[in-house]
Design a protein around this motif. Structure first.
Motif, PDB file in Angstrom:
ATOM      1  N   GLU B   3       0.870  -1.169   0.000  1.00 45.63           N
ATOM      2  CA  GLU B   3       0.000   0.000   0.000  1.00 45.63           C
ATOM      3  C   GLU B   3       0.909   1.222   0.000  1.00 45.63           C
ATOM      4  N   LEU B   4       0.845   1.965  -1.061  1.00 44.50           N
ATOM      5  CA  LEU B   4       1.687   3.156  -1.150  1.00 44.50           C
ATOM      6  C   LEU B   4       0.874   4.406  -0.842  1.00 44.50           C
ATOM      7  N   ASP B   5       1.512   5.311  -0.126  1.00 44.30           N
ATOM      8  CA  ASP B   5       0.874   6.594   0.155  1.00 44.30           C
ATOM      9  C   ASP B   5       1.511   7.643  -0.740  1.00 44.30           C
ATOM     10  N   VAL B   6       0.831   7.932  -1.823  1.00 46.26           N
ATOM     11  CA  VAL B   6       1.397   8.815  -2.835  1.00 46.26           C
ATOM     12  C   VAL B   6       1.582  10.237  -2.301  1.00 46.26           C
ATOM     13  N   ARG B   7       0.714  10.619  -1.362  1.00 44.92           N
ATOM     14  CA  ARG B   7       0.791  12.001  -0.873  1.00 44.92           C
ATOM     15  C   ARG B   7       1.623  12.097   0.407  1.00 44.92           C
ATOM     16  N   SER B   8       2.326  11.011   0.749  1.00 46.77           N
ATOM     17  CA  SER B   8       3.205  11.072   1.910  1.00 46.77           C
ATOM     18  C   SER B   8       4.381  11.983   1.621  1.00 46.77           C
ATOM     19  N   ARG B   9       4.932  12.595   2.690  1.00 50.53           N
ATOM     20  CA  ARG B   9       6.132  13.415   2.499  1.00 50.53           C
ATOM     21  C   ARG B   9       7.303  12.506   2.217  1.00 50.53           C
ATOM     22  N   LEU B  10       7.135  11.193   2.533  1.00 50.37           N
ATOM     23  CA  LEU B  10       8.182  10.216   2.246  1.00 50.37           C
ATOM     24  C   LEU B  10       8.052   9.768   0.796  1.00 50.37           C
ATOM     25  N   PRO B  11       9.134   9.912   0.013  1.00 47.64           N
ATOM     26  CA  PRO B  11       9.079   9.532  -1.394  1.00 47.64           C
ATOM     27  C   PRO B  11       8.676   8.075  -1.577  1.00 47.64           C
ATOM     28  N   SER B  37       9.902  -8.601 -10.319  1.00 48.53           N
ATOM     29  CA  SER B  37      10.772  -7.864 -11.232  1.00 48.53           C
ATOM     30  C   SER B  37      10.389  -6.398 -11.283  1.00 48.53           C
ATOM     31  N   VAL B  38      11.344  -5.603 -11.664  1.00 46.48           N
ATOM     32  CA  VAL B  38      11.132  -4.168 -11.749  1.00 46.48           C
ATOM     33  C   VAL B  38       9.883  -3.820 -12.548  1.00 46.48           C
ATOM     34  N   ARG B  39       9.768  -4.436 -13.706  1.00 45.78           N
ATOM     35  CA  ARG B  39       8.642  -4.081 -14.583  1.00 45.78           C
ATOM     36  C   ARG B  39       7.305  -4.603 -14.067  1.00 45.78           C
ATOM     37  N   VAL B  40       7.316  -5.816 -13.536  1.00 43.52           N
ATOM     38  CA  VAL B  40       6.071  -6.400 -13.019  1.00 43.52           C
ATOM     39  C   VAL B  40       5.529  -5.587 -11.843  1.00 43.52           C
ATOM     40  N   LEU B  41       6.416  -5.286 -10.906  1.00 46.42           N
ATOM     41  CA  LEU B  41       5.975  -4.535  -9.726  1.00 46.42           C
ATOM     42  C   LEU B  41       5.508  -3.131 -10.110  1.00 46.42           C
ATOM     43  N   ALA B  42       6.212  -2.543 -11.087  1.00 41.34           N
ATOM     44  CA  ALA B  42       5.816  -1.219 -11.544  1.00 41.34           C
ATOM     45  C   ALA B  42       4.404  -1.257 -12.121  1.00 41.34           C
ATOM     46  N   LYS B  43       4.111  -2.305 -12.866  1.00 40.19           N
ATOM     47  CA  LYS B  43       2.772  -2.416 -13.460  1.00 40.19           C
ATOM     48  C   LYS B  43       1.723  -2.647 -12.380  1.00 40.19           C
ATOM     49  N   GLN B  44       2.077  -3.498 -11.398  1.00 39.67           N
ATOM     50  CA  GLN B  44       1.138  -3.771 -10.300  1.00 39.67           C
ATOM     51  C   GLN B  44       0.802  -2.502  -9.525  1.00 39.67           C
ATOM     52  N   LEU B  45       1.827  -1.712  -9.254  1.00 36.03           N
ATOM     53  CA  LEU B  45       1.625  -0.516  -8.430  1.00 36.03           C
ATOM     54  C   LEU B  45       1.278   0.702  -9.275  1.00 36.03           C
ATOM     55  N   THR B  46       1.244   0.502 -10.557  1.00 36.35           N
ATOM     56  CA  THR B  46       0.971   1.588 -11.519  1.00 36.35           C
ATOM     57  C   THR B  46       1.880   2.792 -11.261  1.00 36.35           C
ATOM     58  N   ILE B  47       3.150   2.495 -11.082  1.00 35.75           N
ATOM     59  CA  ILE B  47       4.144   3.570 -11.003  1.00 35.75           C
ATOM     60  C   ILE B  47       5.263   3.252 -11.985  1.00 35.75           C
ATOM     61  N   ASN B  48       6.180   4.185 -12.116  1.00 39.11           N
ATOM     62  CA  ASN B  48       7.228   4.053 -13.126  1.00 39.11           C
ATOM     63  C   ASN B  48       8.292   3.023 -12.738  1.00 39.11           C
ATOM     64  N   PRO B  49       8.715   2.204 -13.693  1.00 36.25           N
ATOM     65  CA  PRO B  49       9.756   1.201 -13.415  1.00 36.25           C
ATOM     66  C   PRO B  49      11.019   1.820 -12.826  1.00 36.25           C
ATOM     67  N   ASN B  50      11.339   3.023 -13.234  1.00 31.79           N
ATOM     68  CA  ASN B  50      12.543   3.670 -12.718  1.00 31.79           C
ATOM     69  C   ASN B  50      12.470   3.873 -11.209  1.00 31.79           C
ATOM     70  N   THR B  51      11.264   4.096 -10.711  1.00 34.61           N
ATOM     71  CA  THR B  51      11.090   4.290  -9.263  1.00 34.61           C
ATOM     72  C   THR B  51      11.380   2.989  -8.522  1.00 34.61           C
ATOM     73  N   ILE B  52      10.918   1.875  -9.086  1.00 32.25           N
ATOM     74  CA  ILE B  52      11.217   0.557  -8.483  1.00 32.25           C
ATOM     75  C   ILE B  52      12.717   0.324  -8.500  1.00 32.25           C
ATOM     76  N   GLN B  53      13.319   0.620  -9.637  1.00 26.43           N
ATOM     77  CA  GLN B  53      14.749   0.367  -9.762  1.00 26.43           C
ATOM     78  C   GLN B  53      15.536   1.186  -8.744  1.00 26.43           C
TER      79      GLN B  53
END
Lengths: 131, 131
Positions: B3-11, B37-53
């Motif tokens: 569970e990601l908190d997109v509006r958290s002050r923590l990146p 994997s970087v790409r799979v998790l990025a797709k699951q979380l709907t965020i950019n692969p670069n952020t996972i990396q």
DNA sequence: AACACTGTACTATTAATAATAATACAGTTA
DNA sequence: TAACTGTATTATTATTAATAGTACAGTGTT
């Protein structure tokens, strides 16, 4: 009065918040003792007054100091009411930190010993209300 | 998975680092177990692969995972050598946190009890080397 | 009243960084 | 070869820390 790490990933104003928190918790700054004024401290640290003000505003929001327009900013006498939400957040953070420290090999006993030191520092002053 | 908190002050990438740290420390992720994997998790979380990396790179830097090009990223089997500098930094942070918590009224004994719970969680698995 | 201090508020600007996006390359495995 | 893995690079946008300058409001002293 302070040592600021300008190249820290931690913003200057947050460093100030932490420093003052420590001073107040350890009662180096006694209750109702005046903090340096925004402008004076800014000149001492050669940073912008706005940065100091931001730190003071945050300290006031957290209940560690109070400010009076025209007079100055002062260490708050005590924490009246702590939101359980804040305490939960802090203990949660402590849990994560302790877990990592133990994972890296430090035994629980060592950490408890550290806590004893801290306890002395926090209760170090004479401001222990035992009513 | 998260569970990601997109509006958290923590990146976001730091949130990921914390989450995975906890999973590895508590041995929910066993040694050598593969991370998504970087790409799979990025797709699951709907965020950019670069952020996972970025998160994985940081986890590897801290020794919690290791990555093999073409194969994947895996939970590190154990912490081989901890720099005393890192342990110092962590315990220092813990001191500040404990001081504030005690200042807000929680007795040392309560904190020690919390530490006992943490101890169980960290040693929860079967990977306790007692040699 | 005048002055020098205090906190506070506001706008504008710059620098740093988190996050996205789009590629590209390298190694593994079926 | 094809489809997956990690990794690297560049560009762009959004956010925020920090600076700078100015202004206003309250307190205390002279």
């Amino acid at each position: 009065m302070f040592e600021l790490d300008v190249r820290s990933r931690l913003p200057v104003y947050e460093q100030l918040v932490e420093k003052f928190k420590q001073l107040i918790i350890s009662e180096v700054l006694k209750a109702d003792e005046q903090l340096p004024s925004v402008r004076v401290l800014a000149k001492q640290l050669t940073i912008n007054p706005n940065t100091i003000q931001k730190a003071y505003r945050e300290l006031e929001r957290q209940g560690f100091i109070y400010s009076v327009k025209g007079k100055g900013s002062f260490a708050a006498p005590a924490i009246k009411s702590v939101s359980s939400e804040k305490l939960d957040r802090l203990t949660d953070e402590l849990k994560k930190l302790a877990a990592e420290i133990m994972y890296l090999g430090m035994p629980k006993e060592d950490i408890c010993e550290i806590l004893s030191e801290i306890e002395q520092m926090v209760k170090g002053g004479d401001g222990v209300d035992t009513d």
